[in-house]
Design a protein around this motif. Structure first.
Motif, PDB file in Angstrom:
ATOM      1  N   ALA A   4      -5.268   5.496  -3.159  1.00  0.00           N
ATOM      2  CA  ALA A   4      -5.141   4.411  -2.194  1.00  0.00           C
ATOM      3  C   ALA A   4      -5.566   3.097  -2.856  1.00  0.00           C
ATOM      4  N   PHE A   5      -4.708   2.084  -2.734  1.00  0.00           N
ATOM      5  CA  PHE A   5      -5.011   0.782  -3.331  1.00  0.00           C
ATOM      6  C   PHE A   5      -5.230  -0.286  -2.268  1.00  0.00           C
ATOM      7  N   GLY A   6      -4.841   0.025  -1.057  1.00  0.00           N
ATOM      8  CA  GLY A   6      -4.959  -0.885   0.072  1.00  0.00           C
ATOM      9  C   GLY A   6      -4.239  -0.262   1.243  1.00  0.00           C
ATOM     10  N   PRO A   7      -4.186  -0.949   2.371  1.00  0.00           N
ATOM     11  CA  PRO A   7      -3.472  -0.416   3.529  1.00  0.00           C
ATOM     12  C   PRO A   7      -2.007  -0.121   3.218  1.00  0.00           C
ATOM     13  N   GLU A   8      -1.617   1.120   3.339  1.00  0.00           N
ATOM     14  CA  GLU A   8      -0.228   1.571   3.180  1.00  0.00           C
ATOM     15  C   GLU A   8       0.340   1.328   1.776  1.00  0.00           C
ATOM     16  N   ILE A   9      -0.523   1.310   0.772  1.00  0.00           N
ATOM     17  CA  ILE A   9      -0.045   1.215  -0.612  1.00  0.00           C
ATOM     18  C   ILE A   9      -0.909   2.113  -1.481  1.00  0.00           C
ATOM     19  N   TRP A  10      -0.247   2.865  -2.375  1.00  0.00           N
ATOM     20  CA  TRP A  10      -0.925   3.784  -3.280  1.00  0.00           C
ATOM     21  C   TRP A  10      -0.403   3.572  -4.693  1.00  0.00           C
ATOM     22  N   THR A  11      -1.211   3.943  -5.682  1.00  0.00           N
ATOM     23  CA  THR A  11      -0.766   3.881  -7.071  1.00  0.00           C
ATOM     24  C   THR A  11      -0.863   5.271  -7.689  1.00  0.00           C
ATOM     25  N   HIS A  12      -0.122   5.444  -8.759  1.00  0.00           N
ATOM     26  CA  HIS A  12      -0.152   6.704  -9.515  1.00  0.00           C
ATOM     27  C   HIS A  12      -0.108   6.363 -11.002  1.00  0.00           C
ATOM     28  N   VAL A 131      11.198  -8.992 -11.338  1.00  0.00           N
ATOM     29  CA  VAL A 131      11.026  -9.248  -9.924  1.00  0.00           C
ATOM     30  C   VAL A 131       9.585  -8.921  -9.554  1.00  0.00           C
ATOM     31  N   VAL A 132       8.854  -9.937  -9.108  1.00  0.00           N
ATOM     32  CA  VAL A 132       7.462  -9.772  -8.694  1.00  0.00           C
ATOM     33  C   VAL A 132       7.442  -9.584  -7.181  1.00  0.00           C
ATOM     34  N   PHE A 133       6.666  -8.624  -6.705  1.00  0.00           N
ATOM     35  CA  PHE A 133       6.645  -8.279  -5.285  1.00  0.00           C
ATOM     36  C   PHE A 133       5.298  -8.607  -4.658  1.00  0.00           C
ATOM     37  N   PHE A 134       5.319  -8.801  -3.340  1.00  0.00           N
ATOM     38  CA  PHE A 134       4.089  -9.022  -2.584  1.00  0.00           C
ATOM     39  C   PHE A 134       4.130  -8.181  -1.318  1.00  0.00           C
ATOM     40  N   HIS A 135       3.209  -7.215  -1.245  1.00  0.00           N
ATOM     41  CA  HIS A 135       3.092  -6.380  -0.062  1.00  0.00           C
ATOM     42  C   HIS A 135       2.158  -7.081   0.906  1.00  0.00           C
ATOM     43  N   ARG A 136       2.715  -7.559   2.008  1.00  0.00           N
ATOM     44  CA  ARG A 136       1.954  -8.415   2.922  1.00  0.00           C
ATOM     45  C   ARG A 136       0.745  -7.716   3.541  1.00  0.00           C
ATOM     46  N   LEU A 137       0.922  -6.488   4.006  1.00  0.00           N
ATOM     47  CA  LEU A 137      -0.149  -5.814   4.737  1.00  0.00           C
ATOM     48  C   LEU A 137      -1.412  -5.665   3.888  1.00  0.00           C
ATOM     49  N   SER A 138      -1.246  -5.310   2.623  1.00  0.00           N
ATOM     50  CA  SER A 138      -2.397  -5.107   1.743  1.00  0.00           C
ATOM     51  C   SER A 138      -2.736  -6.343   0.920  1.00  0.00           C
ATOM     52  N   GLY A 139      -1.861  -7.348   0.962  1.00  0.00           N
ATOM     53  CA  GLY A 139      -2.094  -8.547   0.154  1.00  0.00           C
ATOM     54  C   GLY A 139      -1.970  -8.282  -1.333  1.00  0.00           C
ATOM     55  N   THR A 140      -1.114  -7.320  -1.704  1.00  0.00           N
ATOM     56  CA  THR A 140      -0.994  -6.921  -3.108  1.00  0.00           C
ATOM     57  C   THR A 140       0.190  -7.598  -3.792  1.00  0.00           C
ATOM     58  N   VAL A 196       4.797 -17.382  -6.152  1.00  0.00           N
ATOM     59  CA  VAL A 196       3.861 -16.267  -6.293  1.00  0.00           C
ATOM     60  C   VAL A 196       2.435 -16.738  -6.028  1.00  0.00           C
ATOM     61  N   LEU A 197       2.083 -17.902  -6.567  1.00  0.00           N
ATOM     62  CA  LEU A 197       0.730 -18.420  -6.410  1.00  0.00           C
ATOM     63  C   LEU A 197       0.427 -18.797  -4.962  1.00  0.00           C
ATOM     64  N   ASP A 198       1.459 -19.052  -4.188  1.00  0.00           N
ATOM     65  CA  ASP A 198       1.260 -19.396  -2.770  1.00  0.00           C
ATOM     66  C   ASP A 198       1.005 -18.176  -1.893  1.00  0.00           C
ATOM     67  N   TRP A 199       1.303 -16.993  -2.408  1.00  0.00           N
ATOM     68  CA  TRP A 199       1.063 -15.795  -1.617  1.00  0.00           C
ATOM     69  C   TRP A 199      -0.446 -15.613  -1.385  1.00  0.00           C
ATOM     70  N   PRO A 200      -0.858 -15.159  -0.212  1.00  0.00           N
ATOM     71  CA  PRO A 200      -2.280 -14.937   0.070  1.00  0.00           C
ATOM     72  C   PRO A 200      -2.783 -13.637  -0.569  1.00  0.00           C
ATOM     73  N   ALA A 201      -2.842 -13.641  -1.874  1.00  0.00           N
ATOM     74  CA  ALA A 201      -3.176 -12.428  -2.630  1.00  0.00           C
ATOM     75  C   ALA A 201      -4.599 -11.956  -2.366  1.00  0.00           C
ATOM     76  N   GLN A 202      -4.733 -10.666  -2.188  1.00  0.00           N
ATOM     77  CA  GLN A 202      -6.040 -10.031  -2.073  1.00  0.00           C
ATOM     78  C   GLN A 202      -6.305  -9.080  -3.234  1.00  0.00           C
ATOM     79  N   ARG A 203      -5.255  -8.718  -3.950  1.00  0.00           N
ATOM     80  CA  ARG A 203      -5.367  -7.830  -5.104  1.00  0.00           C
ATOM     81  C   ARG A 203      -4.090  -7.947  -5.927  1.00  0.00           C
TER      82      ARG A 203
END
Length: 228
Positions: A4-12, A131-140, A196-203
């Motif tokens: 688990a890396f954040g809400p509704e996001i996992w890494t492997h 392509v850089v992505f931003f997962h809103r729920l987890s701020g990733t 990208v820098l404008d995204w409210p990044a949390q991680r």
């Protein structure tokens, strides 16, 4: 297996893979569960039986993403294992992987399936557009190759020297020198990076490096500060 890396996001953490000129890289993929329960697989690594069981336990795989033209090695096995999933890749990848049926080319506009949940921005690069992505729920914020940091002793001999000069190794993730030299035209790159820098990044997570969870927005501004 899946962390688990954040809400509704996992890494492997996938296997180490060989790259150009004998350089080898650790690999990492991400799994995002969308609002409807569908799974989005980002930069898939080798599909082992254990990984498949862990993924299947989380929900149906509906989307598989290849975020640049170099991250495609495991696409055929995921495509075969999940024929119902839509495969999305950067323009030009379909010619490189004709055995894979691609549903769409990735651009700045999010696919309808994840619009409003995952944003995306194309960073042009003469080596490989990413392509850089931003997962809103987890701020990733999710990078592929444009940010890397491998341990100082990861490479040996002349490769260790090249990696250090190229900024592939270090204490914090950096943009490898070869990639920032290939980011052209600079005016377009700067405008895209600003999104990208404008995204409210949390991680921040990347395919080849240590994820960043402390002061991510400051980290990103520093990592791309050379664009000023």
């Amino acid at each position: 297996m899946l962390h688990a890396f954040g809400p509704e996001i996992w890494t492997h953490e996938g296997p180490v893979v060989d790259g150009f000129a004998g350089f080898h890289y650790p690999t990492r993929m991400a799994v995002i569960r969308l609002d409807r329960g569908d799974l989005l697989i980002w930069s898939p690594t080798a599909l082992t039986e254990g990984l498949r069981q862990a993924v299947d336990a989380m929900g149906p795989v509906r989307h598989v993403i290849a975020p640049n033209i170099m991250h495609h090695m495991s696409l055929p096995e995921w495509h075969a294992a999940y024929p119902q999933a839509l495969v999305h890749g950067v323009p030009g990848l379909s010619a490189k992987r004709p055995e894979v049926r691609f549903a769409s080319d990735l651009g700045d506009a999010a696919h309808l399936a994840w619009a409003g949940e995952v944003d995306q921005v194309v960073i042009p690069n003469t080596i490989a557009d990413e392509v850089v992505f931003f997962h809103r729920l987890s701020g990733t914020v999710i990078f592929t190759d444009l940010l890397q940091n491998l341990p100082q002793g990861w490479f040996k001999g002349w490769r260790r020297l090249v990696a250090r000069i190229d900024l592939m190794t270090g204490d914090v993730p950096q943009v490898p020198r070869k990639f920032w030299m290939a980011m052209k035209p600079k005016s377009v790159v700067k405008a895209q990076v600003e999104k990208v820098l404008d995204w409210p990044a949390q991680r921040v997570v990347m395919a080849h490096g240590t994820p960043v969870t402390e002061h991510p927005r400051e980290f990103l501004r520093q990592a791309f500060g050379w664009l000023k």
